[in-house]
Design a protein around this motif. Structure first.
Motif, mmCIF file in Angstrom:
data_model
loop_
_atom_site.group_PDB
_atom_site.id
_atom_site.type_symbol
_atom_site.label_atom_id
_atom_site.label_comp_id
_atom_site.label_asym_id
_atom_site.label_seq_id
_atom_site.Cartn_x
_atom_site.Cartn_y
_atom_site.Cartn_z
ATOM 1 N N ARG A 28 0.796 -1.168 0.013
ATOM 2 C CA ARG A 28 -0.024 -0.025 0.108
ATOM 3 C C ARG A 28 0.742 1.343 0.040
ATOM 4 N NH1 ARG A 28 -2.591 -1.078 4.061
ATOM 5 N NH2 ARG A 28 -1.531 0.031 5.656
ATOM 6 N N TRP A 29 1.681 1.244 1.013
ATOM 7 C CA TRP A 29 2.761 2.331 0.884
ATOM 8 C C TRP A 29 3.547 2.982 -0.627
ATOM 9 C CZ3 TRP A 29 6.223 1.384 5.837
ATOM 10 C CH2 TRP A 29 5.278 1.616 7.204
ATOM 11 N N ILE A 30 3.815 1.458 -1.284
ATOM 12 C CA ILE A 30 4.444 1.875 -2.594
ATOM 13 C C ILE A 30 3.404 2.159 -3.742
ATOM 14 C CG2 ILE A 30 5.772 0.699 -4.356
ATOM 15 C CD1 ILE A 30 6.749 -1.262 -2.314
ATOM 16 N N GLY A 35 -0.572 6.324 -7.503
ATOM 17 C CA GLY A 35 -1.785 6.335 -7.517
ATOM 18 C C GLY A 35 -2.600 5.170 -8.050
ATOM 19 N N ILE A 36 -1.903 3.839 -7.782
ATOM 20 C CA ILE A 36 -2.629 2.478 -8.193
ATOM 21 C C ILE A 36 -3.334 2.057 -7.275
ATOM 22 C CG2 ILE A 36 -1.958 0.155 -8.837
ATOM 23 C CD1 ILE A 36 -1.455 2.240 -11.140
ATOM 24 N N TRP A 37 -3.220 2.367 -5.767
ATOM 25 C CA TRP A 37 -3.799 1.744 -4.743
ATOM 26 C C TRP A 37 -5.334 1.954 -4.681
ATOM 27 C CZ3 TRP A 37 -3.376 -2.265 -1.439
ATOM 28 C CH2 TRP A 37 -4.286 -2.242 -0.493
ATOM 29 N N HIS A 38 -5.649 2.965 -4.756
ATOM 30 C CA HIS A 38 -6.926 3.284 -4.704
ATOM 31 C C HIS A 38 -7.899 2.851 -6.271
ATOM 32 C CE1 HIS A 38 -7.098 5.288 -0.886
ATOM 33 N NE2 HIS A 38 -6.035 6.361 -1.410
ATOM 34 N N LEU A 39 -6.961 2.824 -7.188
ATOM 35 C CA LEU A 39 -7.395 2.162 -8.342
ATOM 36 C C LEU A 39 -7.845 0.649 -8.187
ATOM 37 C CD1 LEU A 39 -8.029 2.890 -11.171
ATOM 38 C CD2 LEU A 39 -5.920 1.898 -11.903
ATOM 39 N N VAL A 40 -7.178 -0.022 -7.556
ATOM 40 C CA VAL A 40 -7.482 -1.509 -7.239
ATOM 41 C C VAL A 40 -8.243 -1.927 -5.871
ATOM 42 C CG1 VAL A 40 -5.291 -2.094 -8.495
ATOM 43 C CG2 VAL A 40 -5.263 -2.057 -5.949
ATOM 44 N N GLN A 46 -14.936 7.853 -3.835
ATOM 45 C CA GLN A 46 -14.826 8.699 -5.035
ATOM 46 C C GLN A 46 -13.691 9.732 -4.732
ATOM 47 O OE1 GLN A 46 -16.389 7.785 -7.858
ATOM 48 N NE2 GLN A 46 -17.288 6.321 -6.865
ATOM 49 N N TYR A 47 -13.367 10.486 -3.707
ATOM 50 C CA TYR A 47 -12.476 11.321 -3.496
ATOM 51 C C TYR A 47 -11.091 10.930 -3.585
ATOM 52 C CZ TYR A 47 -9.545 14.830 -1.222
ATOM 53 O OH TYR A 47 -8.487 15.811 -0.913
ATOM 54 N N GLU A 48 -10.862 9.419 -3.054
ATOM 55 C CA GLU A 48 -9.592 8.845 -3.136
ATOM 56 C C GLU A 48 -9.321 8.539 -4.438
ATOM 57 O OE1 GLU A 48 -9.285 6.884 1.256
ATOM 58 O OE2 GLU A 48 -10.668 5.996 -0.182
ATOM 59 N N LYS A 49 -10.504 8.060 -5.399
ATOM 60 C CA LYS A 49 -10.093 7.648 -6.765
ATOM 61 C C LYS A 49 -9.870 8.662 -7.566
ATOM 62 C CE LYS A 49 -13.016 3.288 -6.322
ATOM 63 N NZ LYS A 49 -14.231 2.767 -7.181
ATOM 64 N N LEU A 50 -10.448 9.879 -7.332
ATOM 65 C CA LEU A 50 -9.829 11.138 -8.100
ATOM 66 C C LEU A 50 -8.600 11.462 -7.926
ATOM 67 C CD1 LEU A 50 -11.005 13.455 -9.801
ATOM 68 C CD2 LEU A 50 -11.712 14.745 -7.674
ATOM 69 N N ILE A 51 -8.177 11.532 -6.339
ATOM 70 C CA ILE A 51 -6.619 11.646 -6.178
ATOM 71 C C ILE A 51 -6.013 10.852 -6.864
ATOM 72 C CG2 ILE A 51 -5.088 11.754 -4.436
ATOM 73 C CD1 ILE A 51 -7.098 12.505 -2.565
ATOM 74 N N SER A 52 -6.269 9.512 -6.932
ATOM 75 C CA SER A 52 -5.575 8.400 -7.661
ATOM 76 C C SER A 52 -5.496 8.749 -9.266
ATOM 77 C CB SER A 52 -6.322 7.050 -7.569
ATOM 78 O OG SER A 52 -5.463 6.122 -8.124
ATOM 79 N N ALA A 217 6.785 -1.962 -6.957
ATOM 80 C CA ALA A 217 5.148 -2.237 -6.813
ATOM 81 C C ALA A 217 5.133 -3.603 -7.331
ATOM 82 C CB ALA A 217 4.411 -1.153 -7.475
ATOM 83 N N VAL A 218 5.381 -3.916 -8.572
ATOM 84 C CA VAL A 218 5.405 -5.028 -9.104
ATOM 85 C C VAL A 218 5.958 -6.135 -8.379
ATOM 86 C CG1 VAL A 218 5.700 -6.559 -11.133
ATOM 87 C CG2 VAL A 218 5.114 -4.061 -11.496
#
Length: 409
Positions: A28-30, A35-40, A46-52, A217-218
């Motif tokens: 999660r830290w990485i 911007g990938i964490w809130h995407l997955v 919705q606010y977190e996804k916008l930041i992502s 991250a990978v």
């Protein structure tokens, strides 16, 4: 169709929230800064996804800031073969990082599914020894991730900071050329003027952080998912040990214990298949990029040795160790999965099957047969990730190095 990612009917592990947080913490830290964490993660607002989405746009813009000028410069404008080869390494790594970034975004739903699977498994743990097994495997995954972060950031950031700052060349008494890691900006603006040089230099360092964050991250996802699967396999072997006696699952019949074992086995196999589907394209990029870039780094070390540039030799050597260790982690993870799954057959055979009533022992034959064909992590479904693959990567890089030396001499 049954949804395997839904919440369990009954939560047995009262510590599951802390366990899940501990498992996914480094990942999660990485993933958050790029911007990938809130995407997955499906529980993001919705606010977190916008930041992502904003972070993804910003990161991709920085990568393009590097690739758009330096790519054409390396391929078309630079005529010196030695300088061209020196640029192929960093520009190629940036390009493959951008492609891996795209794959992470495209596979966001599948990654989220695997994360929910991990959370579900933590919630349904019934026995303390099973929880300890999983925590031991989580520790292995965290250590692999930490090592990847240390090696990649140490080698990569030293290349993007120490090398340019230590190799300033005087063109004449009045002008000092300040080199950049990625050239090609001269057709757009004067990159040597202040504060333009300082801004471009900082953006290059930022792009390096993004590139190595994508790679780690990978690696983190692969390590977490693979070690989680290994923990589930170890739990499966304890269930097999308890099949005949039923000391843990008291007041249950052999049929019910065998049903539990079969369901657990199928669930772990499906999870590993999902992980393979998520990672096989990215692992292919890692394998190809590692082979070529390790070859180039070996070439750089030899060239700088001839030039007696101690700083450059040290920087390239650290980077070589870093990228070699990174591909080693991926191959080790693939080897770990195969090794753990192969133990299932031995565990099933070592059960006191001769004490089972009737023909119940025949039900173990299918488990043993399936275990002879363990699931594997692959690079694009072309080759398996294993320690043999790692040795092949090193051998291939040396072959390319000899070819490169022959061409450039």
């Amino acid at each position: 169709m049954h949804d395997r990612s839904r919440l369990p009917d009954k939560i047995y592990n009262v510590h599951y929230k802390n366990d899940i947080r501990y498992t996914m913490q480094l990942c999660r830290w990485i993933l958050k800064p790029i911007g990938i964490w809130h995407l997955v993660y499906d529980r993001s607002s919705q606010y977190e996804k916008l930041i992502s989405a904003t972070l993804i746009f910003a990161c991709f813009s920085v990568l393009c800031f590097v690739l758009v000028p330096s790519g054409p410069y390396t391929l078309l404008r630079e005529k010196d073969i030695n300088v061209k080869l020196k640029l192929f390494g960093p520009v190629g790594f940036c390009l493959t990082s951008a492609i891996k970034y795209c794959f992470l975004g495209m596979r966001g739903t599948a990654i989220g599914k695997c994360i929910k699977h991990v959370e579900h498994d933590w919630q349904v743990i019934q026995y303390q020894d099973h929880r300890k097994m999983m925590l031991r495997n989580v520790l292995v995954g965290r250590r692999l991730t930490t090592l990847c972060v240390i090696f990649l950031y140490t080698g990569g950031m030293s290349y993007h900071t120490i090398m340019p700052l230590s190799s300033r060349m005087k063109a004449n008494d009045n002008y000092t050329n300040r080199p950049l890691v990625y050239p090609g900006y001269d057709i757009y603006f004067d990159p040597q003027a202040s504060p333009v040089y300082e801004i471009v230099f900082c953006l290059h360092c930022l792009s390096a952080i993004i590139q190595y964050s994508i790679t780690t991250a990978v690696c983190s996802l692969a390590a977490i998912f693979a070690t989680h699967a290994c923990g589930q396999v170890q739990i499966l072997m304890t269930l097999l040990d308890d099949l005949v006696d039923g000391k843990k699952n008291k007041n249950t019949t052999v049929d019910k214990r065998l049903t539990l074992i079969t369901r657990h086995h199928v669930r772990v196999l499906r999870f590993t298949a999902d992980v393979e589907e998520v990672l096989h394209e990215i692992c292919l990029m890692e394998l190809v990029a590692a082979t070529l870039i390790i070859c180039l780094l070996e070439y750089y070390c030899m060239m700088e040795w001839e030039n007696s540039d101690a700083v450059a030799i040290f920087t390239y050597f650290i980077l070589l160790i870093s990228l070699t260790f990174n591909i080693l982690i991926f191959c080790y993870i693939g080897e770990l999965i195969v090794e753990e799954y192969s133990k299932i057959a031995s565990a099933a055979y070592e059960v006191n099957w001769y004490d089972l009533p009737g023909h119940k022992a025949l039900d173990l034959v299918l488990i043993i047969t399936i275990s002879h064909y363990p699931p594997k992590l692959t690079a694009g479904k072309f080759c398996d990730l294993s320690l043999n693959t790692f040795s092949t990567v090193l051998k291939t890089s040396v072959v390319y190095l000899n070819l490169l030396r022959t061409v450039t001499q």
